[in-house]
Structures are given as structure tokens and as C-alpha cells.
Design an enzyme around this catalytic site. Structure first.
Site, mmCIF file in Angstrom:
data_model
loop_
_atom_site.group_PDB
_atom_site.id
_atom_site.type_symbol
_atom_site.label_atom_id
_atom_site.label_comp_id
_atom_site.label_asym_id
_atom_site.label_seq_id
_atom_site.Cartn_x
_atom_site.Cartn_y
_atom_site.Cartn_z
ATOM 1 N N SER A 168 -10.706 -18.367 -100.368
ATOM 2 C CA SER A 168 -12.023 -18.317 -101.011
ATOM 3 C C SER A 168 -12.283 -19.637 -101.734
ATOM 4 O O SER A 168 -11.561 -19.986 -102.664
ATOM 5 C CB SER A 168 -12.084 -17.155 -101.998
ATOM 6 O OG SER A 168 -11.873 -15.927 -101.328
ATOM 7 N N ARG A 202 -9.709 -14.825 -112.401
ATOM 8 C CA ARG A 202 -9.315 -16.114 -111.825
ATOM 9 C C ARG A 202 -9.075 -17.173 -112.900
ATOM 10 O O ARG A 202 -9.363 -18.351 -112.706
ATOM 11 C CB ARG A 202 -10.360 -16.607 -110.815
ATOM 12 C CG ARG A 202 -10.580 -15.684 -109.636
ATOM 13 C CD ARG A 202 -9.319 -15.514 -108.786
ATOM 14 N NE ARG A 202 -9.569 -14.559 -107.722
ATOM 15 C CZ ARG A 202 -9.388 -13.232 -107.844
ATOM 16 N NH1 ARG A 202 -8.905 -12.725 -108.966
ATOM 17 N NH2 ARG A 202 -9.655 -12.427 -106.835
ATOM 18 N N GLU A 234 -13.142 -22.619 -106.567
ATOM 19 C CA GLU A 234 -11.899 -21.985 -106.978
ATOM 20 C C GLU A 234 -10.705 -22.937 -106.858
ATOM 21 O O GLU A 234 -9.858 -22.981 -107.745
ATOM 22 C CB GLU A 234 -11.652 -20.715 -106.155
ATOM 23 C CG GLU A 234 -10.444 -19.914 -106.620
ATOM 24 C CD GLU A 234 -10.389 -18.536 -105.999
ATOM 25 O OE1 GLU A 234 -9.268 -18.041 -105.764
ATOM 26 O OE2 GLU A 234 -11.462 -17.936 -105.739
#
Length: 351
Positions: A239, A160, A343
Site C-alpha cells: 500500500s 500506521r 506510507e
């Protein structure tokens, strides 16, 4: 190039949250993107780049600068090389690759957002990450004022994360090139255990491309991870937290906290990560800390389908969302000694 003043930004995000921008510029060509960026930089105006809006949390006060919405279009397929303009809808691009019989991104079906955002976050799901297939990223370098082509290695991809995320003020992605595989209509090897189980195959097996894509879409929909305007579980950023990556020492301390809280014999999820570290599940942490599906009584709540998604039930403000996020972070830290990291990109706010 289309320009609006005091323009609402909430409709441009999947959360449907956030105040207005002083100025909203919509660019439909690479030249317009570059011109808008240069104009902002030359005048010292703060710049917010908006793609599909699926990874943004914008403060209720909005953005005191220029928001640049990238609406460029263009899909070019040369053999197994797929080139996408940054503004292309990602889920449509995945469908195109499957129709073309090319493997490598089929398990990334249904992810909302634009193609240009995928390298920034190194988007991944169900055993695939875009870093495995991106060959080059064409971007405007705000530091040098030039258009540059960065190789996969130069993108510095990790979980990520990427060079673009590490230095968010430097690059604006214009185009992304993917090198896919012709496996005779079959998918890449299925890596994710849940996907393999639903498909009825073993990890490492291949299945027809369209079957892999449809299976992932059904799995995502069941978790509220496919956009549906009528389903408030999808009024989210997917998410909200990344899965924590721990050193062996940190993981051992975590295991001890798990035993203290949940009893002997309970083992937390653990997956290999880079450099001998281990990744565990943010969704598991949230659930075991007491924040189960549907948690909350206000206008921002945890999804009824997936504990990793924080959602706007229709009347929320960004502050409502952040209050819930902070509660979850504090609760998980108290229960397990792990601090969750958001995130989505925060604009004008923070946890």
C-alpha cells in the site's frame, strides 16, 4: 560485520529502485548493530537503517552516508511469548506462530519485510495490527547511548504510526516481544469483513489458525501483495498511501464532493477511527478519481491487481515512481479535497 563501499541499495528494496550508499554495513548481531550505529553517530555520518526494504523509496542519487542492513536472527518462544530478532523475516515468523498454535498475528501473513520494522509502522492488515500483540520492544536509544525496553504503552501506537516513526532518528529496534494467545488451535476473532466472507463465517468468529493464514495469503496474492520476483505487480511497497482519517466536519465535506462527482446515493467507505473520527479507503479514492488498476503508460504504473500499489514494471527509476505518485495525489485532491499521504519512508526524495 560486513562492509561494502558504493554499494547498490536497489536490490535491498522490494521496489528494486534507488541509487547506491556510500557505505553499506551488514550487521548480524545486536552488538554489531549497536557498534555500527555508534560509529556513524560519533563521526556525524548520516545513517539509514534497512530491514527487509519493503517500506523504502530511495532516491536515484542514493544515500550519502552509511546504510545499515540489519540481518540479525533469533526466534525464542516461551509459552505464549514470542521474541524475534529485528532481522527475522516477518512472514516466516507468522508461519512459526501458527505452527505453534498461537493466535494474534495469523492475519498478518505474507507481509514482506523484517520483524524489527513492524512496530515502527504499527503494521496491520485484514483486521489485525501488531500493536494488539506487541508487549515490549527492545531498542538502542541513540540519544542516551543505552539499550532500552519500551512497553506497549510507551510505544505510542496508533494507525500506521508509533513513537519510533514519530522520532525516526532516535531508536534502532533490536528485538520485539509479542504476547500471543493459545485458543486451542483457533485464530483470534476474525474482524475483517472480506476475510470473514471468504472464510464463510461471521465477523467475530474463530477459525483454525492455518485456515486463517492460508486465506489471507490467497487474498494478498490476488492483490499482488505477496512477493514474487516474476510478477511486476509485486515490485512495490504494498500500500503506497495510508487510508485517510477525517474529522466529522471533513467527512461531511468529503461526502458532498462524492455526491457532486459520482451522483446522489453514492456513499464512500467509512470506518470508525479514534476520537470520533472516520477512516475512508485510499484505494477507493484513487479508483474513483480515475486511476484504475493498471493505470499508466510508463515504467511505473498502478498495479493491475490493486489500485493502492504503485509498481516498477522493470525499467523504472525512482523519479518515474514519484511522478506517478504525485499525479495520483493531485488527482485525488482535485476530485475529493483529500490529500493522500505516502506510507513508505522516503530517502532523499519526497512528494
Amino acid at each position: 560485520m560486513h562492509v561494502l563501499h558504493d554499494a547498490p541499495l536497489a536490490p535491498l528494496t522490494t521496489f528494486r529502485l534507488g541509487g547506491p550508499a556510500l557505505r553499506l554495513v551488514t550487521a548480524e548481531t545486536d552488538a554489531e548493530v549497536i557498534a555500527a550505529v555508534r560509529e556513524a553517530d560519533d563521526s556525524g555520518t548520516p545513517l539509514l537503517v534497512v530491514g527487509g526494504g519493503s517500506n523504502l523509496v530511495i532516491g536515484d542519487k542514493g544515500f550519502q552516508g552509511t546504510a545499515l542492513r540489519i540481518a540479525t536472527r533469533g526466534v525464542e518462544l516461551r509459552g505464549t511469548t514470542l521474541e524475534l530478532a529485528a532481522g527475522e523475516v516477518w512472514s516466516d515468523a507468522v508461519a512459526r506462530s501458527v505452527e505453534a498454535g498461537l493466535a494474534g498475528i495469523e492475519c498478518l501473513a505474507g507481509i514482506p519485510g523484517s520483524a524489527g520494522a513492524t512496530p515502527i509502522q504499527n503494521v496491520g492488515a485484514y483486521g489485525q495490527e501488531v500493536s494488539a500483540t506487541i508487549s515490549e520492544v527492545i531498542a538502542y536509544d541513540r540519544r542516551t547511548g543505552e539499550t532500552v525496553t519500551l512497553s506497549n504503552e510507551e510505544c505510542d501506537f496508533s494507525y500506521r504510526h508509533s513513537r519510533f516513526k514519530a522520532d525516526p532518528e532516535r531508536y534502532v529496534v533490536l528485538r520485539v516481544r509479542f504476547e500471543l494467545a493459545d485458543a486451542g488451535g483457533l485464530s483470534a476473532p476474525i474482524k475483517y469483513a472480506e476475510t470473514a466472507r471468504v472464510l464463510g463465517v461471521e465477523p467475530g468468529d474463530r477459525v483454525p489458525l492455518d485456515r486463517a493464514r492460508e486465506t489471507v495469503l490467497k487474498l494478498r496474492a490476488g492483490k499482488g501483495m505477496v512477493l514474487d520476483a516474476d510478477d511486476h505487480d509485486t515490485w512495490s511497497a504494498g500500500s503506497f498511501f495510508t487510508n485517510p482519517i477525517l474529522t466529522e466536519e471533513q467527512f461531511a465535506a468529503f461526502q458532498e464532493r462524492v455526491r457532486e462527482r459520482l451522483g446522489e446515493g453514492v456513499e464512500p467507505p467509512a470506518y470508525p477511527a479514534d476520537e470520533g473520527r472516520r477512516k475512508t479507503s485510499a484505494a477507493w479514492l484513487i479508483d474513483k478519481a480515475g486511476y484504475t488498476k493498471g493505470y499508466g503508460t510508463g515504467p511505473a504504473r498502478i498495479s493491475t491487481k490493486h489500485t493502492l500499489a504503485l509498481t516498477n514494471r522493470g525499467e523504472a527509476t525512482t523519479e518515474d515512481l514519484l511522478a506517478l505518485a504525485r499525479e495520483v495525489v493531485a488527482g485525488v485532491r482535485e476530485a475529493f479535497g483529500i490529500t493522500l499521504v505516502n506510507e513508505p519512508v522516503m530517502v532523499g526524495v519526497g512528494l
